[in-house]
Scaffold this motif. Sequence first.
Motif, mmCIF file in Angstrom:
data_model
loop_
_atom_site.group_PDB
_atom_site.id
_atom_site.type_symbol
_atom_site.label_atom_id
_atom_site.label_comp_id
_atom_site.label_asym_id
_atom_site.label_seq_id
_atom_site.Cartn_x
_atom_site.Cartn_y
_atom_site.Cartn_z
ATOM 1 N N PRO A 18 -5.687 6.791 -10.019
ATOM 2 C CA PRO A 18 -5.687 5.962 -8.926
ATOM 3 C C PRO A 18 -6.307 4.733 -9.818
ATOM 4 O O PRO A 18 -5.787 3.413 -9.422
ATOM 5 C CB PRO A 18 -6.575 6.275 -7.844
ATOM 6 N N CYS A 53 0.715 -1.085 0.308
ATOM 7 C CA CYS A 53 -0.735 -0.526 0.065
ATOM 8 C C CYS A 53 0.618 1.131 0.153
ATOM 9 O O CYS A 53 0.454 2.063 -0.665
ATOM 10 C CB CYS A 53 -0.970 -0.726 1.314
ATOM 11 N N ALA A 54 1.871 1.476 0.761
ATOM 12 C CA ALA A 54 2.697 2.025 0.669
ATOM 13 C C ALA A 54 3.293 2.773 -0.181
ATOM 14 O O ALA A 54 3.363 3.752 -0.958
ATOM 15 C CB ALA A 54 4.066 2.221 2.182
ATOM 16 N N ILE A 102 1.140 6.982 -6.857
ATOM 17 C CA ILE A 102 -0.061 7.984 -6.946
ATOM 18 C C ILE A 102 0.374 9.754 -6.657
ATOM 19 O O ILE A 102 0.239 10.076 -7.756
ATOM 20 C CB ILE A 102 -1.453 7.524 -5.956
ATOM 21 N N ASP A 103 0.585 9.476 -5.666
ATOM 22 C CA ASP A 103 1.273 10.816 -5.195
ATOM 23 C C ASP A 103 2.101 11.638 -6.548
ATOM 24 O O ASP A 103 2.417 12.438 -6.230
ATOM 25 C CB ASP A 103 1.994 11.074 -3.590
ATOM 26 N N ARG A 104 3.069 10.445 -6.773
ATOM 27 C CA ARG A 104 3.967 11.477 -7.509
ATOM 28 C C ARG A 104 3.113 12.190 -9.126
ATOM 29 O O ARG A 104 3.176 13.017 -9.932
ATOM 30 C CB ARG A 104 4.845 10.149 -8.902
ATOM 31 N N VAL A 162 2.527 1.590 -3.463
ATOM 32 C CA VAL A 162 1.703 2.061 -4.175
ATOM 33 C C VAL A 162 0.953 3.185 -3.970
ATOM 34 O O VAL A 162 0.836 4.041 -4.805
ATOM 35 C CB VAL A 162 -0.169 1.154 -4.044
ATOM 36 N N GLN A 163 1.054 4.318 -2.576
ATOM 37 C CA GLN A 163 0.417 5.146 -2.503
ATOM 38 C C GLN A 163 1.631 6.347 -3.002
ATOM 39 O O GLN A 163 1.608 7.551 -3.454
ATOM 40 C CB GLN A 163 1.099 5.792 -1.307
ATOM 41 N N LEU A 164 3.585 6.021 -3.111
ATOM 42 C CA LEU A 164 4.274 6.923 -3.300
ATOM 43 C C LEU A 164 3.802 7.100 -4.561
ATOM 44 O O LEU A 164 3.485 8.204 -5.693
ATOM 45 C CB LEU A 164 5.602 6.319 -3.015
ATOM 46 N N VAL A 173 -4.357 3.347 -11.670
ATOM 47 C CA VAL A 173 -2.585 2.253 -10.872
ATOM 48 C C VAL A 173 -3.512 1.504 -10.020
ATOM 49 O O VAL A 173 -2.773 -0.308 -9.787
ATOM 50 C CB VAL A 173 -2.704 2.792 -9.881
#
Lengths: 142, 342, 116
Positions: free
Chosen positions: C28, C14-15, C21-23, C17-19, C31
């Motif tokens: 979403p 999850c972490a 997405i945040d790029r 994937v979060q990075l 992804v």
Amino acid sequence: MGLKSDYVREVKAFQPSPPYAANAVKAFLVGGTLCALAQWLADWYGGTFAAPPLEAHLWASMMMAGLAIVLTAVGKYDDFSQFAGAGATMLITGLANAIASAAIEHRSEGWTAGVAGQMLKAGGAAVIYGLIAAYVLGLVWP
Amino acid sequence: MKRVGKQTWVFDDGVYIQAAAAAVGPLEADGPLGSYFDVCHRDLYCGEATWELAERRLMREAVDCCLQKAGVSAEEVDLFLAGDLLNQNATSNYVARELPIPFLCLFGACSTSMQTLAAAAALVAGGLADRALAATSSHNATAERQFRYPTELGVQKPKTATFTVTGAGAALVGRAPGRWRVRAATIGKVVDAGLKNPLDMGAAMAPAAADTIEQHFRDLGASPGDYDLIVTGDLSRVGSVIVRELLAESGYDVTDVYNDCGLMIYRPDQKVFAGGSGCACSAVVTYGYLLQELARGTFRRLFVVATGALLSQTMVQQKQSIPAIAHGVVIEAAGREPDLPL
Amino acid sequence: MEYVRAFFVGGLLCAIVQLVIDRGKWTPAGVAGSLVVLGVLLGFGGVYDRLAVWAGAGATMPLSGFGYWLAKGVMAEPRPEGFVETGAAVFRFAGALFSFIVAGSFAAALTCKPKG
């Protein structure tokens, strides 16, 4: 040099960047906790019904999806996702939320064109590309 | 009425706002300006079955309240100008269906509030209407489901995102002297800065706002000091900084007189990301708060610049950038108009 | 110990994937789709089998786990043959989840209005 010379580039200085570290930590903690919870459910099911691990994990995922649907229905899952980010959206629970939220949102357009027709508008990409990949690979895999 | 410069209309022979009203949803009622709004709903559905019907009810209530305050029946109004954010301007069309008034439907995204007010003032000044009613509305949930995602979908929004205001505003413009005078209007050009992120509309709209404000100053030979308040519609925390910077680059320092409706309508601790947006944002802040403060004497002259991101879901999905527009209207406290080059 | 492994693997995924997405380069939905397809690929390769044994729900709960269920349907013995059997086999495990989610979502739509 100023904003007007190259707006698309210069404006980036004014756009706050996401809190990468905080978001990643939240996603890690929430996503990890949900997975551990699902693990507990799977263990319980496997122990109680003497089910093989595969079936137990499938059942646990279904229960977690059910929980996500209930939270979506009472209007809490979106707040939860805003906090947890990928920790909430990139699990099975996120897929359940995507499908349930679209279904609930479009009930005002009726049961066919609304609920049924729009149900996959948010979760469709995950289901459809997964399906295509599995089917095509399944046909050609030795 | 005359045109001054390239884009500015000056109404020098008396066009007045005779009454104005604002209806809002729960979050706006709970905000710092809550006491200025005429109708406050505690429920986002406003007692209706769907989000769209709720928005329609808000606009209808704003219109009814405005006419009631003016002591004018709908039959005595010569023209109704309205717009909103829904496809085909659905809210405005359905509200107009219930009114016995000739109707012009306008769309300028979130700039519609000042677009309708400017057009109403021009038509009244030109003698084509004795009384014209201008109205706009937006609703958080109708905007979310049309432009973004289902309302219950969990999407982590960035800090640059804005929060569509739930509400509606209406103003009755006429020749008979009222408490507020519409003094000038600057019609904006469509400006496309090349940005594509629909979750950062403040940055997309700021160049359009700066363009209209600069043009207004140039057309009239005015400067920021001639106004008690220059307020943009919904640039929010991100765009309001950018527009000040853009104006500073052109040599206009607006810092002391500038604010943004999207920052005024919510408290900092309300969860609205970068601030409020939507047609109703500038409409309810202007027709609710700003006009009352003009009447009270806090301000004598305002320049309200409503900003609109001309966003289309389809165009964004086809990777097109977001065009933006801004229309400004100068509103003064009648009888206490300050001297100006206007 | 299995809870720690599930927590760590699921959380780490999850972490990451979060990075991504945040790029800000990917949506979403994009992804999510990619994650499922990744799960399918690893499922066919046999990697995900081993991961699922080791990390348990930490591997099956992320969306890549949904891809794994899709792939597992085809890869589990007896292996399907041809268009008909393969098409049906894709749903052998994933179908349970998908049917449950769709029916549950319908039930939610029957009983609840969006809260906004």
